[in-house]
Design a protein around this motif. Structure first.
Motif, PDB file in Angstrom:
ATOM      1  N   ASN A 150      39.765 -44.432 -32.434  1.00  0.00           N
ATOM      2  CA  ASN A 150      39.967 -43.875 -31.096  1.00  0.00           C
ATOM      3  C   ASN A 150      38.902 -44.410 -30.144  1.00  0.00           C
ATOM      4  OD1 ASN A 150      40.173 -42.192 -28.797  1.00  0.00           O
ATOM      5  ND2 ASN A 150      41.025 -40.553 -30.047  1.00  0.00           N
ATOM      6  N   TYR A 205      40.718 -41.792 -38.049  1.00  0.00           N
ATOM      7  CA  TYR A 205      41.328 -41.596 -36.732  1.00  0.00           C
ATOM      8  C   TYR A 205      40.289 -41.654 -35.621  1.00  0.00           C
ATOM      9  CZ  TYR A 205      46.073 -40.540 -38.232  1.00  0.00           C
ATOM     10  OH  TYR A 205      47.354 -40.634 -38.725  1.00  0.00           O
ATOM     11  N   ILE A 253      43.340 -36.088 -31.195  1.00  0.00           N
ATOM     12  CA  ILE A 253      43.695 -36.675 -32.483  1.00  0.00           C
ATOM     13  C   ILE A 253      45.024 -36.070 -32.902  1.00  0.00           C
ATOM     14  CG2 ILE A 253      43.043 -36.916 -34.905  1.00  0.00           C
ATOM     15  CD1 ILE A 253      40.109 -36.467 -33.968  1.00  0.00           C
TER      16      ILE A 253
END
Length: 123
Positions: A42, A38, A3
């Motif tokens: 992903n 995030y 990340i």
């Protein structure tokens, strides 16, 4: 799983900031929401929470200010809690997670970033 956040931890999340507890709580909630966003975006996230993980956190600062790495780590509390809440980590206690912390700064760094690398581990 990696990340990359486009910022350093907020100053208000730092334990030395003397910010009001309400402000610090709000900032930590915002950190959790940022991490959750995030992670959900992903495609390489783990299918189930990791029981044991090693996390490498790299802070990249575009200025040459001295920063205490322990304060940066403490200011990450909201982000690490977000990893548990979104189901990447089973827990963020010492029984389940180990850490490597790095700080990079100066001319070779073009923008502030916080890079969180999460790997399955046997600790």
């Amino acid at each position: 799983m990696k990340i990359v956040l486009p910022n350093l931890p907020p100053k208000e999340a730092n334990p030395n900031s003397n910010s009001h507890y309400y402000v610090r709580s709000k900032v930590r909630r915002e950190q959790q929401e940022q991490i959750i966003g995030y992670v959900l975006a992903n495609t390489n996230r783990p299918p189930e929470p990791l029981h044991k993980a090693h996390i490498t956190i790299t802070w990249r600062a575009s200025d040459k200010r001295n920063r205490d790495i322990d304060n940066l780590f403490s200011a990450m509390k909201g982000s690490l809690d977000g990893l548990v809440n979104v189901g990447v980590l089973l827990d963020d206690s010492a029984k389940h997670v180990s850490y490597t912390l790095k700080y990079e700064w100066g001319d070779e760094v073009k923008e502030n970033q916080t890079i969180i690398q999460i790997d399955k581990a046997d600790i």
